[in-house]
Design a protein around this motif. Sequence first.
Motif, mmCIF file in Angstrom:
data_model
loop_
_atom_site.group_PDB
_atom_site.id
_atom_site.type_symbol
_atom_site.label_atom_id
_atom_site.label_comp_id
_atom_site.label_asym_id
_atom_site.label_seq_id
_atom_site.Cartn_x
_atom_site.Cartn_y
_atom_site.Cartn_z
ATOM 1 N N TYR A 10 0.614 -1.179 0.103
ATOM 2 C CA TYR A 10 -0.095 -0.040 -0.011
ATOM 3 C C TYR A 10 0.751 1.286 0.170
ATOM 4 N N GLY A 11 1.954 1.334 0.510
ATOM 5 C CA GLY A 11 2.926 2.399 0.557
ATOM 6 C C GLY A 11 3.507 2.639 -0.978
ATOM 7 N N ARG A 12 3.715 1.580 -1.589
ATOM 8 C CA ARG A 12 4.123 1.820 -3.102
ATOM 9 C C ARG A 12 3.261 2.196 -3.962
ATOM 10 N N HIS A 13 1.834 1.641 -3.720
ATOM 11 C CA HIS A 13 0.515 1.853 -4.650
ATOM 12 C C HIS A 13 -0.523 2.265 -3.721
ATOM 13 N N PRO A 14 -0.614 3.535 -3.138
ATOM 14 C CA PRO A 14 -1.531 3.851 -2.318
ATOM 15 C C PRO A 14 -3.058 3.822 -2.967
ATOM 16 N N TRP A 15 -2.990 4.079 -4.215
ATOM 17 C CA TRP A 15 -4.294 3.833 -5.075
ATOM 18 C C TRP A 15 -5.186 2.833 -4.839
ATOM 19 N N LEU A 16 -4.264 1.516 -4.437
ATOM 20 C CA LEU A 16 -4.935 0.389 -4.292
ATOM 21 C C LEU A 16 -6.198 0.603 -3.311
ATOM 22 N N LEU A 17 -6.117 1.388 -2.143
ATOM 23 C CA LEU A 17 -6.978 1.688 -1.334
ATOM 24 C C LEU A 17 -8.340 2.299 -1.496
ATOM 25 N N LEU A 18 -8.070 2.843 -2.998
ATOM 26 C CA LEU A 18 -9.323 3.579 -3.443
ATOM 27 C C LEU A 18 -10.285 2.760 -4.189
ATOM 28 N N VAL A 19 -9.629 1.440 -4.417
ATOM 29 C CA VAL A 19 -10.548 0.561 -5.558
ATOM 30 C C VAL A 19 -11.446 -0.380 -4.581
ATOM 31 N N ASN A 20 -12.745 -0.289 -5.164
ATOM 32 C CA ASN A 20 -13.666 -1.390 -4.571
ATOM 33 C C ASN A 20 -13.411 -2.683 -5.155
ATOM 34 N N GLN A 21 -12.685 -3.572 -4.212
ATOM 35 C CA GLN A 21 -12.373 -5.105 -4.740
ATOM 36 C C GLN A 21 -13.448 -6.101 -4.275
ATOM 37 N N ALA A 22 -14.659 -5.786 -4.039
ATOM 38 C CA ALA A 22 -15.528 -6.682 -3.788
ATOM 39 C C ALA A 22 -15.658 -7.849 -4.864
ATOM 40 N N ARG A 23 -15.584 -7.553 -6.080
ATOM 41 C CA ARG A 23 -15.640 -8.713 -7.219
ATOM 42 C C ARG A 23 -14.202 -8.602 -7.735
ATOM 43 N N PRO A 24 -13.289 -9.103 -7.275
ATOM 44 C CA PRO A 24 -11.960 -9.215 -8.135
ATOM 45 C C PRO A 24 -11.930 -10.134 -8.947
ATOM 46 N N VAL A 25 -11.317 -9.820 -10.150
ATOM 47 C CA VAL A 25 -11.137 -10.812 -11.263
ATOM 48 C C VAL A 25 -9.764 -11.593 -11.115
ATOM 49 N N LEU A 26 -9.499 -12.845 -10.650
ATOM 50 C CA LEU A 26 -8.582 -13.248 -10.081
ATOM 51 C C LEU A 26 -7.521 -13.661 -11.364
ATOM 52 N N GLY A 27 -6.404 -13.069 -11.075
ATOM 53 C CA GLY A 27 -5.370 -13.280 -12.375
ATOM 54 C C GLY A 27 -4.061 -14.178 -11.573
ATOM 55 N N PRO A 28 -3.082 -14.423 -12.448
ATOM 56 C CA PRO A 28 -1.884 -15.255 -11.821
ATOM 57 C C PRO A 28 -1.263 -14.168 -10.810
ATOM 58 N N GLY A 29 -1.143 -13.341 -10.694
ATOM 59 C CA GLY A 29 -0.612 -12.252 -9.684
ATOM 60 C C GLY A 29 -1.427 -12.539 -8.282
ATOM 61 N N THR A 30 -2.648 -12.428 -8.396
ATOM 62 C CA THR A 30 -3.444 -12.701 -6.969
ATOM 63 C C THR A 30 -3.460 -13.706 -6.523
ATOM 64 N N ILE A 31 -3.581 -14.862 -7.620
ATOM 65 C CA ILE A 31 -3.770 -16.362 -7.317
ATOM 66 C C ILE A 31 -2.312 -16.809 -6.690
ATOM 67 N N GLY A 32 -1.038 -16.187 -7.257
ATOM 68 C CA GLY A 32 0.045 -16.599 -6.547
ATOM 69 C C GLY A 32 0.425 -15.981 -5.241
ATOM 70 N N SER A 33 -0.176 -14.869 -4.933
ATOM 71 C CA SER A 33 -0.055 -14.061 -3.581
ATOM 72 C C SER A 33 -0.937 -15.028 -2.706
ATOM 73 N N LEU A 34 -2.106 -15.557 -2.964
ATOM 74 C CA LEU A 34 -2.876 -16.402 -2.023
ATOM 75 C C LEU A 34 -2.084 -17.697 -1.750
ATOM 76 N N GLU A 35 -1.532 -18.181 -2.898
ATOM 77 C CA GLU A 35 -1.060 -19.429 -2.887
ATOM 78 C C GLU A 35 0.260 -19.595 -1.996
#
Length: 286
Positions: free
Chosen positions: A137-162
């Motif tokens: 969040y420090g590197r990308h503060p704009w993330l905090l402005l996005v409503n991610q109630a319905r995320p489209v899961l890609g390899p980056g997000t899945i990799g993070s959860l993995e």
Amino acid sequence: MASKGPAAGEGTGKDSGSGDGSAPRSGSGDIQRTIELLWDTGRRPSRGPRPALTLDRIVEAAVRIADAEGLDAVSMRRLSTELGTGTMSLYRYIPGKAELLDLMLDRVQTPADEPEAFDGGWREAVRLGAHEQLALYGRHPWLLLVNQARPVLGPGTIGSLERMFGRIRPMGLRDPELLSVIMLVDGYVTGVARSHVHAVEAEQRTGLTDADFWQAQEPQLTKAMMSGRYPQMASLSEDTFGPDFDHFTFGLERILDGLELLVSARSSGTTGAGPAGPVGSVGSAG
């Protein structure tokens, strides 16, 4: 971030926000096309010269602009200027801003390489994950402005959860409970990060530092404390609201203490938890 159509250089028929001042939303574009772009499953031309522009370059430029100037600064027209190409050329690679936002979200959440298996124990794993997210969040503060109630899961997000599931698997909890642990820490870190970002934005918007802001209130607050109407507040130590206390670490360690009670109860054969409630979003913050 409402779309105005390719002719206006702003996007397609769907947007990354509602157009009514609400927060930009993930998953608000063409979901199937977004999935193709995230997972690189779309059809590619088999012949012809290699294009000078790539989807990776577009997404990287969009993230760079958002990091420096905020999410509102990201537009198809601005990207075309940044990349030295015509606005209409961008639509050969991506339908519009809504789909671009989903690709940006997945790109910044892609975990860094972890050269060897993590063996620091589940408590250190949760602690490390929390600090990694705070740094994100420090590197990308704009993330905090996005409503991610319905995320489209890609390899980056899945990799993070993995990675996170792998790190905390030794807790010995059920899978829905492990997900709840991730959501619990995500909510805590997001709240702390949002407060920090809001404080920075307030200083930038008003030109007043935190010290100046509170100093302006000091005469009235001093009178209030001396009035006798607020004995609890008046009796607080001078360092109560000081900058030296690490509230983030204090709160995180108390979360870990609570989780440790649960893990210990499970390992000793007692239940240690009630029935699980509804599961929310697995995306980052918002």
